[in-house]
Structure formats: structure tokens, C-alpha cells
Scaffold this motif. Structure first.
Motif, short mmCIF file in Angstrom:
data_model
loop_
_atom_site.label_atom_id
_atom_site.label_comp_id
_atom_site.label_asym_id
_atom_site.label_seq_id
_atom_site.Cartn_x
_atom_site.Cartn_y
_atom_site.Cartn_z
N LEU A 80 3.43 -8.78 11.82
CA LEU A 80 2.46 -8.90 10.73
C LEU A 80 3.14 -8.92 9.37
O LEU A 80 2.65 -9.54 8.43
N ALA A 81 4.29 -8.25 9.27
CA ALA A 81 5.01 -8.24 7.99
C ALA A 81 5.51 -9.64 7.63
O ALA A 81 5.85 -9.90 6.48
N LEU A 96 -15.50 -13.39 -6.58
CA LEU A 96 -14.30 -13.17 -7.39
C LEU A 96 -13.65 -14.50 -7.75
O LEU A 96 -13.79 -15.49 -7.03
N TRP A 104 -6.02 -9.26 -5.02
CA TRP A 104 -6.26 -8.25 -3.98
C TRP A 104 -5.45 -8.55 -2.74
O TRP A 104 -4.97 -7.65 -2.07
N GLY A 107 -2.01 -7.12 -2.92
CA GLY A 107 -1.87 -5.70 -2.63
C GLY A 107 -1.70 -5.42 -1.14
O GLY A 107 -1.27 -4.34 -0.75
N LEU A 108 -2.06 -6.39 -0.32
CA LEU A 108 -2.03 -6.19 1.14
C LEU A 108 -0.81 -6.81 1.79
O LEU A 108 -0.39 -6.40 2.86
N PHE A 109 -0.30 -7.86 1.18
CA PHE A 109 0.81 -8.59 1.79
C PHE A 109 1.98 -8.64 0.82
O PHE A 109 1.80 -8.49 -0.38
N ALA A 110 3.16 -8.87 1.38
CA ALA A 110 4.33 -9.05 0.52
C ALA A 110 4.18 -10.40 -0.18
O ALA A 110 4.13 -11.44 0.46
N GLU B 9 12.09 -7.40 3.35
CA GLU B 9 10.69 -7.58 2.97
C GLU B 9 10.26 -6.49 1.99
O GLU B 9 10.50 -5.31 2.22
N ALA B 10 9.64 -6.90 0.90
CA ALA B 10 9.12 -5.93 -0.05
C ALA B 10 7.63 -5.77 0.21
O ALA B 10 6.81 -6.41 -0.43
N LEU B 11 7.31 -4.95 1.19
CA LEU B 11 5.90 -4.74 1.51
C LEU B 11 5.28 -3.81 0.48
O LEU B 11 5.90 -2.85 0.07
N PRO B 12 4.03 -4.09 0.09
CA PRO B 12 3.37 -3.18 -0.84
C PRO B 12 3.17 -1.81 -0.18
O PRO B 12 3.03 -1.71 1.03
N SER B 13 3.19 -0.78 -0.99
CA SER B 13 3.03 0.57 -0.45
C SER B 13 1.59 0.81 -0.03
O SER B 13 0.69 0.04 -0.36
N THR B 16 -0.67 1.00 -2.96
CA THR B 16 -0.95 -0.31 -3.55
C THR B 16 -2.05 -1.01 -2.78
O THR B 16 -2.97 -1.60 -3.36
N GLY B 17 -1.95 -0.96 -1.44
CA GLY B 17 -2.96 -1.60 -0.61
C GLY B 17 -4.33 -0.97 -0.81
O GLY B 17 -5.33 -1.67 -0.97
N ALA B 20 -5.66 -1.89 -4.25
CA ALA B 20 -6.03 -3.29 -4.38
C ALA B 20 -7.42 -3.53 -3.79
O ALA B 20 -8.25 -4.23 -4.37
N ARG B 24 -10.93 -4.35 -5.71
CA ARG B 24 -11.69 -5.54 -5.33
C ARG B 24 -13.16 -5.20 -5.11
O ARG B 24 -14.05 -5.88 -5.63
N GLN B 96 -8.00 -11.13 7.22
CA GLN B 96 -6.84 -10.80 6.39
C GLN B 96 -6.58 -9.30 6.39
O GLN B 96 -5.44 -8.87 6.39
N LEU B 97 -7.66 -8.49 6.39
CA LEU B 97 -7.48 -7.04 6.43
C LEU B 97 -6.82 -6.63 7.74
O LEU B 97 -5.90 -5.81 7.77
N SER B 100 -3.20 -7.59 7.85
CA SER B 100 -2.33 -7.03 6.83
C SER B 100 -1.33 -6.08 7.46
O SER B 100 -1.64 -5.37 8.41
N PRO B 101 -0.08 -6.08 6.96
CA PRO B 101 0.89 -5.12 7.48
C PRO B 101 0.52 -3.67 7.13
O PRO B 101 1.11 -2.74 7.66
N GLN B 102 -0.44 -3.49 6.22
CA GLN B 102 -0.91 -2.14 5.90
C GLN B 102 -1.67 -1.58 7.11
O GLN B 102 -2.35 -2.33 7.79
N LEU B 107 -7.10 0.78 4.76
CA LEU B 107 -7.97 -0.21 4.14
C LEU B 107 -9.43 0.15 4.38
O LEU B 107 -10.27 -0.03 3.50
#
Lengths: 208, 236
Positions: A80-81, A96, A104, A107-110, B9-13, B16-17, B20, B24, B96-97, B100-102, B107
Motif C-alpha cells: 500500500l505504501a 471540495l 486531504w 495527508g493519507l499518501f506519500a 518513502e516519506a509516508l505521512p505520519s 498528519t493522516g 487531513a 476535510r 482511498q481510505l 491508504s498506508p495509514q 482514519l
């Protein structure tokens, strides 16, 4: 790329059955970095289903998926990354604006932080702040494609990315594809349209 | 030759997720503030109708007030919960949720927090005023507000589990309220008990503490359960 390195994504013997109807069976394929694979087939042949299986959104009835050699879903986190998926509905909030939608998702993906640049590149420079509900289907599709210019994912799985896109837009998408492939990424997409790119491989789904 | 993975990879923390998605949802609620205010309107209108229907005797109203306010808060938050994951499911944002790698439960928690801020918090803040319409003595108001703050959050968490389980079933499905209503019962019992104890001149903190315990346990379990249900739901 070393010849011995495993493909980014490999899938073998995929079958999918729903409501006692076999949609497809023993579908297999693989993509390495730099590969582009187009899934073709008649309406109802299971293109969307196959892409959703490849994105781990659906579980196949039979068969297995491997990401860089690791069996999914166990390797799901690292998969997924590095995956960018675009479904047949674009995944944007209609209330939006394009800018807010990409923010938004960032914030979820690189993602690279160049939202306006990416929107301008798909020809939406004038529409940064218009709610997506007011944009045409083709423009919404472009917003979703702008995300691809920002993502750092190595594998793109795109369900009908060219739907509702005009001719100039198709050229923009091809340019996006080209630079992704050149930087070692891979693309799996479905479309009834041919894209003007060298080395496209095809995966034909026929009703079983 | 290119190295297989040129940059890490610079994944958001996690934060951050979470931020975001919260941002939204609050932005979407603000864009549709008329619609977002519906639960509060519902809450206020029914409260205004109660004295007309049962008669204006303060003693009778004060007897009814804790239960009425709690039931209306429950219905108000439940009314709005239908859209909790349904919209995301329809417009593809849910895919997408899930992809997400989060972690998905983070979420879900962001989604629930936004829902609570938009529905539960306004109802909690308006409750002293509405309890006043129902002639609730001032002694019961602190327990009512404290209980509703915890209770509405718990309702939103339960609604998330119910919404996630029924996400693919279509809007206005009757299964979801049936699934979650039994879970609401203990919250309702302890919430009204806290107010009733305070009104009798006793100490309402014991039922309130039990309510807090329910909230804490739900907060730990519900996001994970809802996340698991969403993965199954999207598989449908």
C-alpha cells in the motif's frame, strides 16, 4: 533492473466467482518496473473486478498475488505504501475544490507538495478553487489524474483513466504515463482506447 | 542501472493522516452547514413540542426532562450517522481510505471525531437551554452536560461500527439502527441515572463514572471494529 529480481506485482491463477457465476479464471500476469499492462475485454468481462482484486480491495476466489516476491495480503503494508489506485469513481469529494481534494489525499499518501503545479499540468489552472461538483466529468477525472503526478507510488492501478477525457487530455495522460515508466514505475490500467506508448502489453479477459 | 528504490518513502505520519481527514470533514460540514445543523434543529423542535403535548406542569416536565433530552440526543446523532461512511462509499473516497498506508482505524477515528464535533458537541452545548424548556431544575444540568458529552461520543462510535457494517447496503437501511440500538441502552441508562441522582440531591458521579468507562472501552474497540467491517464491506 536485474533479471533475477522479482516482478513488482505478480498474479497467478486468479479466478473470481460471484453468485455462482464464474467471471474469469486462471488469469495471470506480472509487471516489472517500466512495464505497462493494459487490461482489455468486453463490458462485463470483469476488468474492474480484476483491478480491484489487484489493488487488494476484493479477495479473489482462487489465486495469489505477490508484491516484490512477498505474498499478499501479508505484504500489504509495504504494498500500500507504493500503490496508487484510481477507481472507476474518482474518489473526490464533490463539495471540495480540486486543491482541497488533493490536500486531504496528500495527508493519507506519500505525495510531493506541488498541488497547484500538478493541477496546472492537467489543464485545470483556472479551477483550483471551484467545487468539484461544478466541474464536468472529464475535469473531475483530470483532478484524479493530477494525483498521479504527485504520488511517489511505484505501481499505478487505474480503472478506465481515459473515460470522459478529451483528446488533449489523453496526450497529458500519456505524458504522465511516460515519465512514470521512465522513472522505473509500472502501470496496470483498463481502457477501451489504445494509448500511444511503446511496449504496451495486453491482458485480454474473455468470458469463461 | 537504476537502483530499485531510489529514495525512502516519506509516508505521512499518523497525526498528519488524522488531521487531513478531520480537516476535510469539518470543511465539508461547513460547506453544508444547513444540513449539518439538522440534528440540532430536530433536537430543539421536538423539545419545544413536548410541553405542548404533555402539558406545561413543571413537575411533570422535570420528571420527563432527563429521559427526553437523552432520547432526543440519541436520535439526533443517529439521524446524521447514515452519511458516516455511506457518502465516502458512493464517491469512491472510501477506497482511498482503505488503500491508504495509514492504519484504517486512525482514519475511522478522525471520521468519528469530525462527526462528534459537528453533531454531538452542539447538542451537548445546547442541552442546558433545552433542559430549561423542559423545566429541569438547575441541579441536574451539570450531570446532563457531562453525561451527554461522553454519551454523544459513544453514540458516534457505535454509529461508526453500524455504518461500517452496513456500508454496502444502501441508504436508509433499517438494519443499522437495529444493530446499534441495543448498544445505546446502557449509555442511556447510566446517563439518565446520573441526572436523576443529582436531582434527588445525591451524587451522580457513580453512574457518570460507569458511563465514562463505557466510553473509554468503546473508544478503544469501536475504531478497530469499524475498520475491519469497512474492509469486509468494500469487498462486497
Amino acid at each position: 533492473m536485474l533479471p533475477s529480481s522479482p516482478p513488482l506485482l505478480a498474479f497467478c491463477a486468479l479466478s473470481f466467482e460471484r453468485n455462482d457465476r464464474l467471471l474469469f479464471e486462471r488469469v495471470e500476469g506480472a509487471v516489472h518496473g517500466g512495464d505497462i499492462l493494459q487490461v482489455v475485454g468486453a463490458n462485463g468481462a470483469g476488468k474492474t473486478t480484476l483491478l480491484r482484486i489487484l489493488a487488494t480491495l476484493l479477495t479473489p476466489t482462487q489465486g495469489e498475488l505477490r508484491w516484490c516476491g512477498g505474498l499478499l495480503p501479508r505484504a500489504r503494508a509495504s504494498y500500500l505504501a507504493e500503490l496508487a489506485f484510481l477507481g472507476h469513481v474518482p474518489g473526490l469529494k464533490p463539495g471540495l475544490s480540486p486543491r482541497e481534494n488533493l490536500r486531504w489525499l496528500a495527508g493519507l499518501f506519500a505525495q510531493r507538495d506541488a498541488i497547484e503545479e500538478a493541477l496546472a499540468a492537467v489543464g485545470l489552472a483556472k479551477w483550483f478553487d471551484t467545487p468539484c461538483a461544478q466541474l464536468s466529468a472529464g475535469m473531475q477525472r483530470r483532478v484524479a489524474l493530477a494525483r498521479l503526478a504527485l504520488t511517489r507510488a511505484r505501481l499505478w492501478i487505474l480503472d478506465e483513466p481515459l473515460t470522459a477525457i478529451d483528446r488533449a487530455g489523453v496526450a497529458v495522460v500519456e505524458q504522465l504515463f511516460r515519465s512514470h515508466l521512465q522513472s522505473g514505475g509500472a502501470i496496470i490500467f483498463s481502457s477501451h482506447q489504445a494509448v500511444d506508448l511503446p511496449g504496451v502489453k495486453y491482458l485480454a479477459l474473455t468470458e469463461s | 542501472m537504476r537502483s530499485p528504490n531510489p529514495e525512502p518513502e516519506a509516508l505521512p505520519s499518523l497525526a498528519t493522516g488524522f488531521a487531513a481527514l478531520l480537516r476535510r470533514d469539518l470543511l465539508l460540514a461547513w460547506r453544508r452547514r444547513g444540513e449539518a445543523a439538522n440534528p440540532l434543529w430536530f433536537f430543539a423542535m421536538i423539545t419545544a413540542l413536548v410541553p405542548l403535548a404533555v402539558g406545561p406542569e413543571p413537575a411533570l416536565l422535570a420528571r420527563l426532562a432527563p429521559g427526553m433530552v437523552w432520547i432526543l440526543a440519541l436520535l439526533g446523532t443517529m439521524l446524521a450517522a447514515d452519511s458516516l461512511f455511506r457518502e465516502d462509499y458512493v464517491d469512491g473516497a472510501l477506497e482511498q481510505l482503505v488503500l491508504s498506508p495509514q492504519p484504517l482505524w486512525v482514519l475511522v477515528l478522525a471520521r468519528v471525531t469530525a462527526h462528534w464535533l459537528v453533531t454531538g458537541v452542539p447538542i451537548t452545548l445546547a442541552s442546558p437551554l433545552l433542559a430549561g424548556w423542559l423545566a429541569l431544575p438547575a441541579g441536574g444540568v451539570p450531570m446532563l452536560v457531562a453525561g451527554l458529552a461522553l454519551g454523544t461520543l459513544t453514540f458516534c462510535l457505535f454509529a461508526a461500527v453500524g455504518g461500517a457494517l452496513t456500508v454496502a447496503l444502501g441508504a436508509g437501511n433499517v438494519l443499522r439502527p437495529l444493530l446499534v440500538l441495543p448498544l445505546y441502552v446502557p449509555v442511556l441508562i447510566f446517563g439518565t441515572a446520573a441526572v436523576a441522582r443529582a436531582l434527588e440531591g445525591g451524587d451522580g458521579s457513580a453512574p457518570l463514572a460507569l458511563l465514562g468507562a463505557i466510553t473509554a472501552v468503546t473508544l478503544a474497540i469501536a475504531p478497530v471494529a469499524a475498520a475491519a467491517a469497512l474492509r469486509v464491506g468494500i469487498d462486497g
